[in-house]
Design a protein around this motif. Structure first.
Motif, PDB file in Angstrom:
ATOM      1  N   VAL A  37       0.854  -1.197   0.000  1.00 20.24           N
ATOM      2  CA  VAL A  37       0.000   0.000   0.000  1.00 20.24           C
ATOM      3  C   VAL A  37       0.887   1.243   0.000  1.00 20.24           C
ATOM      4  N   SER A  38       0.589   2.153  -0.904  1.00 19.36           N
ATOM      5  CA  SER A  38       1.280   3.439  -0.974  1.00 19.36           C
ATOM      6  C   SER A  38       0.282   4.441  -1.540  1.00 19.36           C
ATOM      7  N   ARG A  39      -0.149   5.372  -0.713  1.00 20.12           N
ATOM      8  CA  ARG A  39      -1.184   6.306  -1.154  1.00 20.12           C
ATOM      9  C   ARG A  39      -1.028   7.636  -0.436  1.00 20.12           C
ATOM     10  N   VAL A  40      -1.353   8.700  -1.154  1.00 16.40           N
ATOM     11  CA  VAL A  40      -1.357  10.058  -0.604  1.00 16.40           C
ATOM     12  C   VAL A  40      -2.700  10.682  -0.945  1.00 16.40           C
ATOM     13  N   GLU A  41      -3.312  11.298   0.049  1.00 13.78           N
ATOM     14  CA  GLU A  41      -4.578  11.995  -0.167  1.00 13.78           C
ATOM     15  C   GLU A  41      -4.494  13.365   0.490  1.00 13.78           C
ATOM     16  N   LYS A  42      -4.707  14.415  -0.315  1.00 17.10           N
ATOM     17  CA  LYS A  42      -4.748  15.782   0.213  1.00 17.10           C
ATOM     18  C   LYS A  42      -6.202  16.192   0.376  1.00 17.10           C
ATOM     19  N   TYR A  43      -6.466  16.976   1.436  1.00 18.87           N
ATOM     20  CA  TYR A  43      -7.825  17.369   1.778  1.00 18.87           C
ATOM     21  C   TYR A  43      -7.989  18.885   1.686  1.00 18.87           C
ATOM     22  N   THR A  47      -4.903  19.449   5.090  1.00 21.74           N
ATOM     23  CA  THR A  47      -4.237  18.288   5.673  1.00 21.74           C
ATOM     24  C   THR A  47      -3.948  17.245   4.602  1.00 21.74           C
ATOM     25  N   VAL A  48      -3.103  16.295   4.970  1.00 22.49           N
ATOM     26  CA  VAL A  48      -2.704  15.243   4.042  1.00 22.49           C
ATOM     27  C   VAL A  48      -2.525  13.945   4.822  1.00 22.49           C
ATOM     28  N   GLU A  75       1.184  22.484   4.741  1.00 26.00           N
ATOM     29  CA  GLU A  75       2.121  23.557   5.095  1.00 26.00           C
ATOM     30  C   GLU A  75       2.412  23.476   6.585  1.00 26.00           C
ATOM     31  N   PRO A  76       3.672  23.308   6.980  1.00 31.66           N
ATOM     32  CA  PRO A  76       4.002  23.258   8.410  1.00 31.66           C
ATOM     33  C   PRO A  76       3.491  24.495   9.141  1.00 31.66           C
ATOM     34  N   ASN A  77       3.012  24.266  10.366  1.00 34.19           N
ATOM     35  CA  ASN A  77       2.439  25.349  11.156  1.00 34.19           C
ATOM     36  C   ASN A  77       2.678  25.086  12.648  1.00 34.19           C
ATOM     37  N   ASP A  83       7.975  20.590  12.515  1.00 41.39           N
ATOM     38  CA  ASP A  83       8.585  21.410  11.463  1.00 41.39           C
ATOM     39  C   ASP A  83       8.373  20.848  10.063  1.00 41.39           C
ATOM     40  N   ASP A  84       8.151  19.525   9.951  1.00 38.06           N
ATOM     41  CA  ASP A  84       7.930  18.907   8.636  1.00 38.06           C
ATOM     42  C   ASP A  84       6.449  18.786   8.277  1.00 38.06           C
TER      43      ASP A  84
END
Length: 137
Positions: A37-43, A47-48, A75-77, A83-84
């Motif tokens: 499994v390898s997946r990325v989902e941005k919201y 968030t991700v 975006e780091p906040n 920091d990442d």
């Protein structure tokens, strides 16, 4: 349409069968399902979720798994994130030297965890973040 309005369209028996289906679907998850499994989902909320699970026979991974289960911000906040951009992350990137780790903002120092198995860790991760679990089958 709000959740309350949506629920008015379903009879209680429909909701019962839907919840049983969800429980059976999750209960039947196996290591084989998670391998690769390898997946990325941005919201839209910024968030991700990034998930990666792979069986390995490398000496660097005594558990037999290389994994990264990440929930964070695009975006780091700090201090909301590390920091990442990490809000919460399970990983074993350095299993041979550091073991299995849980990173939680705002603490920059990860906690060591006992690896419960890939399916159990997967389910724990999804129960701890405010996003719906990815379908992996």
């Amino acid at each position: 349409m709000g959740v309350r309005r949506l629920l008015l369209f379903f009879r209680p028996i429909d909701l019962f069968y839907w919840s049983v289906y969800q429980w059976v679907r999750m209960a039947s998850l196996t290591d084989d399902d998670l391998d690769g499994v390898s997946r990325v989902e941005k919201y839209p909320d910024g968030t991700v979720v990034r998930v990666f699970c792979m069986r390995t026979d490398s000496d660097a991974y005594q558990s037999g798994w290389a994994y990264n289960l990440h929930y964070g911000a695009t975006e780091p906040n700090p201090p909301r994130t590390l920091d990442d951009g990490t809000i919460r992350r399970y990983d074993n990137s350095h299993e041979d030297t550091k073991g299995h780790e849980l990173h939680v903002a705002p603490n920059p120092d990860p906690d060591s965890i006992k690896f419960p198995g890939m399916v159990e860790l997967w389910e724990r991760f999804w129960s701890e973040i405010p996003k719906s679990e990815f379908e992996v089958k």
